[in-house]
Design a protein around this motif. Structure first.
Motif, PDB file in Angstrom:
ATOM      1  N   UNK A  66       6.379  -9.052 -28.484  1.00 42.74           N
ATOM      2  CA  UNK A  66       6.675 -10.474 -28.278  1.00 42.74           C
ATOM      3  C   UNK A  66       5.417 -11.333 -28.212  1.00 42.74           C
ATOM      4  N   UNK A  67       4.249 -10.695 -28.202  1.00 41.46           N
ATOM      5  CA  UNK A  67       3.000 -11.447 -28.114  1.00 41.46           C
ATOM      6  C   UNK A  67       2.730 -12.023 -26.742  1.00 41.46           C
ATOM      7  N   UNK A  68       3.284 -11.404 -25.690  1.00 47.04           N
ATOM      8  CA  UNK A  68       3.105 -11.929 -24.326  1.00 47.04           C
ATOM      9  C   UNK A  68       2.396 -10.921 -23.426  1.00 47.04           C
ATOM     10  N   UNK A  69       1.678  -9.983 -24.017  1.00 50.05           N
ATOM     11  CA  UNK A  69       1.032  -8.933 -23.224  1.00 50.05           C
ATOM     12  C   UNK A  69      -0.068  -9.461 -22.313  1.00 50.05           C
ATOM     13  N   UNK A  70      -0.578 -10.670 -22.579  1.00 48.89           N
ATOM     14  CA  UNK A  70      -1.582 -11.259 -21.688  1.00 48.89           C
ATOM     15  C   UNK A  70      -0.949 -11.783 -20.403  1.00 48.89           C
ATOM     16  N   UNK A  71       0.378 -11.943 -20.397  1.00 48.81           N
ATOM     17  CA  UNK A  71       1.079 -12.492 -19.237  1.00 48.81           C
ATOM     18  C   UNK A  71       1.852 -11.447 -18.453  1.00 48.81           C
ATOM     19  N   UNK A  72       2.527 -10.548 -19.157  1.00 40.49           N
ATOM     20  CA  UNK A  72       3.403  -9.567 -18.514  1.00 40.49           C
ATOM     21  C   UNK A  72       3.284  -8.223 -19.228  1.00 40.49           C
ATOM     22  N   UNK A  73       3.952  -7.218 -18.666  1.00 40.25           N
ATOM     23  CA  UNK A  73       4.001  -5.923 -19.329  1.00 40.25           C
ATOM     24  C   UNK A  73       3.130  -4.863 -18.706  1.00 40.25           C
ATOM     25  N   UNK A  74       2.274  -5.255 -17.779  1.00 43.50           N
ATOM     26  CA  UNK A  74       1.427  -4.280 -17.098  1.00 43.50           C
ATOM     27  C   UNK A  74       0.994  -4.838 -15.749  1.00 43.50           C
ATOM     28  N   UNK A  75       0.584  -3.938 -14.893  1.00 43.64           N
ATOM     29  CA  UNK A  75       0.106  -4.319 -13.562  1.00 43.64           C
ATOM     30  C   UNK A  75      -1.396  -4.500 -13.653  1.00 43.64           C
ATOM     31  N   UNK A  76      -1.828  -5.737 -13.657  1.00 43.98           N
ATOM     32  CA  UNK A  76      -3.242  -6.063 -13.817  1.00 43.98           C
ATOM     33  C   UNK A  76      -3.514  -7.412 -13.166  1.00 43.98           C
ATOM     34  N   UNK A  77      -4.691  -7.566 -12.651  1.00 43.13           N
ATOM     35  CA  UNK A  77      -5.081  -8.799 -11.977  1.00 43.13           C
ATOM     36  C   UNK A  77      -4.872 -10.011 -12.882  1.00 43.13           C
ATOM     37  N   UNK A  95       0.819  -1.202   0.000  1.00 41.03           N
ATOM     38  CA  UNK A  95       0.000   0.000   0.000  1.00 41.03           C
ATOM     39  C   UNK A  95       0.857   1.258   0.000  1.00 41.03           C
ATOM     40  N   UNK A  96       0.188   2.393  -0.122  1.00 37.79           N
ATOM     41  CA  UNK A  96       0.856   3.701  -0.161  1.00 37.79           C
ATOM     42  C   UNK A  96       1.889   3.732  -1.278  1.00 37.79           C
ATOM     43  N   UNK A  97       1.415   3.410  -2.487  1.00 36.13           N
ATOM     44  CA  UNK A  97       2.295   3.366  -3.649  1.00 36.13           C
ATOM     45  C   UNK A  97       1.697   4.179  -4.797  1.00 36.13           C
ATOM     46  N   UNK A  98       2.581   4.695  -5.608  1.00 36.02           N
ATOM     47  CA  UNK A  98       2.188   5.388  -6.841  1.00 36.02           C
ATOM     48  C   UNK A  98       2.327   4.350  -7.953  1.00 36.02           C
ATOM     49  N   UNK A  99       1.202   3.793  -8.395  1.00 36.63           N
ATOM     50  CA  UNK A  99       1.207   2.599  -9.241  1.00 36.63           C
ATOM     51  C   UNK A  99       0.867   2.957 -10.687  1.00 36.63           C
ATOM     52  N   UNK A 100       1.632   2.376 -11.626  1.00 34.14           N
ATOM     53  CA  UNK A 100       1.365   2.582 -13.047  1.00 34.14           C
ATOM     54  C   UNK A 100       0.320   1.560 -13.489  1.00 34.14           C
ATOM     55  N   UNK A 101      -0.908   2.021 -13.652  1.00 32.30           N
ATOM     56  CA  UNK A 101      -2.037   1.156 -14.003  1.00 32.30           C
ATOM     57  C   UNK A 101      -2.790   1.779 -15.180  1.00 32.30           C
ATOM     58  N   UNK A 102      -3.060   0.982 -16.200  1.00 33.28           N
ATOM     59  CA  UNK A 102      -3.800   1.459 -17.371  1.00 33.28           C
ATOM     60  C   UNK A 102      -3.168   2.721 -17.956  1.00 33.28           C
ATOM     61  N   UNK A 103      -1.847   2.696 -18.069  1.00 30.09           N
ATOM     62  CA  UNK A 103      -1.068   3.771 -18.701  1.00 30.09           C
ATOM     63  C   UNK A 103      -1.133   5.105 -17.976  1.00 30.09           C
ATOM     64  N   UNK A 104      -1.431   5.050 -16.677  1.00 27.19           N
ATOM     65  CA  UNK A 104      -1.458   6.263 -15.862  1.00 27.19           C
ATOM     66  C   UNK A 104      -1.037   5.898 -14.437  1.00 27.19           C
ATOM     67  N   UNK A 138       1.364 -13.831  -8.814  1.00 33.76           N
ATOM     68  CA  UNK A 138       0.611 -13.020  -9.763  1.00 33.76           C
ATOM     69  C   UNK A 138      -0.057 -11.848  -9.048  1.00 33.76           C
ATOM     70  N   UNK A 139      -0.413 -10.842  -9.832  1.00 30.80           N
ATOM     71  CA  UNK A 139      -1.136  -9.717  -9.257  1.00 30.80           C
ATOM     72  C   UNK A 139      -2.563 -10.129  -8.910  1.00 30.80           C
ATOM     73  N   UNK A 140      -2.986  -9.741  -7.722  1.00 33.78           N
ATOM     74  CA  UNK A 140      -4.366  -9.956  -7.306  1.00 33.78           C
ATOM     75  C   UNK A 140      -5.151  -8.670  -7.484  1.00 33.78           C
ATOM     76  N   UNK A 141      -5.763  -8.211  -6.426  1.00 38.20           N
ATOM     77  CA  UNK A 141      -6.552  -6.976  -6.499  1.00 38.20           C
ATOM     78  C   UNK A 141      -5.645  -5.776  -6.736  1.00 38.20           C
ATOM     79  N   UNK A 142      -6.085  -4.874  -7.604  1.00 36.08           N
ATOM     80  CA  UNK A 142      -5.357  -3.646  -7.896  1.00 36.08           C
ATOM     81  C   UNK A 142      -6.218  -2.466  -7.452  1.00 36.08           C
ATOM     82  N   UNK A 143      -5.648  -1.599  -6.663  1.00 35.21           N
ATOM     83  CA  UNK A 143      -6.363  -0.441  -6.123  1.00 35.21           C
ATOM     84  C   UNK A 143      -7.640  -0.855  -5.387  1.00 35.21           C
ATOM     85  N   UNK A 144      -7.536  -1.791  -4.455  1.00 36.63           N
ATOM     86  CA  UNK A 144      -8.721  -2.245  -3.726  1.00 36.63           C
ATOM     87  C   UNK A 144      -9.242  -1.172  -2.764  1.00 36.63           C
ATOM     88  N   UNK A 145     -10.545  -1.241  -2.479  1.00 35.58           N
ATOM     89  CA  UNK A 145     -11.127  -0.276  -1.538  1.00 35.58           C
ATOM     90  C   UNK A 145     -10.710  -0.590  -0.111  1.00 35.58           C
TER      91      UNK A 145
END
Length: 375
Positions: A339-350, A4-13, A25-32
């Motif tokens: 590389x065709x691996x965007x479904x696995x890596x390259x972004x912070x997503x559940x 927590x208390x992080x500045x996270x790069x999510x959805x290009x912002x 693996x990443x679980x919940x991102x920006x949970x309430x």
């Protein structure tokens, strides 16, 4: 585990909040609701692990050597630089030499040695190149496009070739592209092509430019060449070497302006990365040396490769005024797409692999996490 208390790069912002890591693996991102025992990152910036799609080697080793031990050392070096996924680049060499190198890539994928960046593909740089724009590629091994030869190499390594390079002005280039695009990303490289041949290759399925500006014609208002043909098609990404030697910062800024969100940062490093000034080494059967911070062919001013790394390239691009979000995308999501691996890596997503960097002090320092585990 929650952070927590992080500045996270999510959805290009960038967004301030928390994220979860579960079983690598990443679980919940920006949970309430964030558990009380979440790890406080103190406002640090969190970005996906960097992805290198064009490097020949580092710390005295080159991918084309075909040495498994050498490839492991390269992968360890990359991880120390924040690179969590990579696709090593080969050189213009005989097929049997390439086959051996590709076999080492297949082995490292199968064995998954510890504390190494994960190999997620290969960039086959050569031998289907122009003599006029061969650069540091060995002219003795140049070939015209040979789909059957390429396909055998591709199949022998289990389809690990994720990017194959070609000069579009060569005989049979468009036909090669039309077939190869169904197997991997096809890129334009080491080319003296005019606009028409480049456009024909793009129309046939090219979606990538290898080391933009380098080893290709410049932009001229009457003879536009390769670059405008690529800019015009929204499906084409462009690599750029941000080591500070290959390309002037102004031209890097221009590239980001032209291609917008389609840029891919690369180091194009050779075995000289991590070595001292004056280091001499073999590069595809030619001797090169580290001179003035960049590698050049011995006895010439021909740039052979860089001595940089992705972390340095990231910091360089930001220091040159490229917007932070564009730089991060060019180091993470865009290369994953190439590389065709965007479904696995390259972004912070559940659900994606939890490869990430915790960056502090304006990217002066970093902590590296591979599949959720700090290295």
């Amino acid at each position: 585990m929650f952070y927590t208390n992080a500045r996270i790069f999510v959805d290009n912002a960038f967004r301030t909040g928390a994220f979860e890591v579960v079983d690598g693996k990443f679980g919940a991102i920006l949970p309430e609701n964030v558990p009380a025992d979440a790890i406080d990152l103190g406002g640090a910036t969190v970005i996906p692990g960097l992805i290198e799609v064009h490097s020949h080697g580092a710390v005295g080793y080159d991918f084309s050597d075909g040495s498994y031990e050498g490839l492991v050392e390269i992968a360890k070096f990359f991880l120390s630089c924040g690179v969590t996924s990579f696709a090593p680049a080969s050189m213009t060499l005989p097929y049997d030499v390439l086959d051996k190198a590709f076999a080492t890539a297949k082995r490292i994928v199968e064995e998954q040695p510890e504390n190494c960046a994960k190999l997620r593909g290969i960039q086959m740089e050569g031998p289907f190149f122009s003599y006029a724009k061969r650069g540091a590629q060995n002219a003795d091994y140049l070939k015209t496009p040979d789909f059957e030869g390429f396909k055998k190499l591709y199949e022998d390594c289990g389809g690990l070739v994720r990017i194959v390079d070609i000069a579009p002005e060569l005989p049979g280039a468009a036909e090669f592209v039309a077939k190869a695009k169904d197997l991997c990303t096809v890129s334009i490289a080491h080319t003296d092509s005019d606009y028409d041949h480049a456009k024909a290759a793009v129309d046939a399925g090219v979606t990538h430019l290898t080391h933009l500006y380098n080893a290709m014609p410049g932009i001229h208002h009457r003879t536009p060449g390769v670059i405008p043909a690529a800019v015009e098609n929204p499906n084409v990404r462009a690599e750029i070497i941000a080591d500070g030697y290959h390309i002037h910062p102004s031209s890097v800024r221009l590239a980001f302006t032209m291609f917008k969100n389609r840029m891919v940062l690369v180091s194009d490093s050779g075995r000289c990365a991590g070595k001292d000034e004056g280091y001499q080494f073999d590069l595809g059967g030619q001797m090169a040396e580290l001179r003035g911070g960049v590698a050049k062919l011995v006895g010439t001013n021909t740039i052979a490769c860089s001595a940089s790394n992705m972390w340095t390239c990231l910091r360089n691009a930001m220091s040159w005024g490229i917007p932070e979000e564009e730089v991060i995308r060019a180091c993470t999501y865009n290369p994953a797409c190439a590389l065709g691996v965007e479904a696995e890596v390259g972004s912070i997503a559940t659900g994606k692999v939890a490869d990430f960097l915790v960056c502090t002090d304006g990217y002066a320092a970093k902590r590296v996490f591979l599949a959720g585990k700090e290295i």
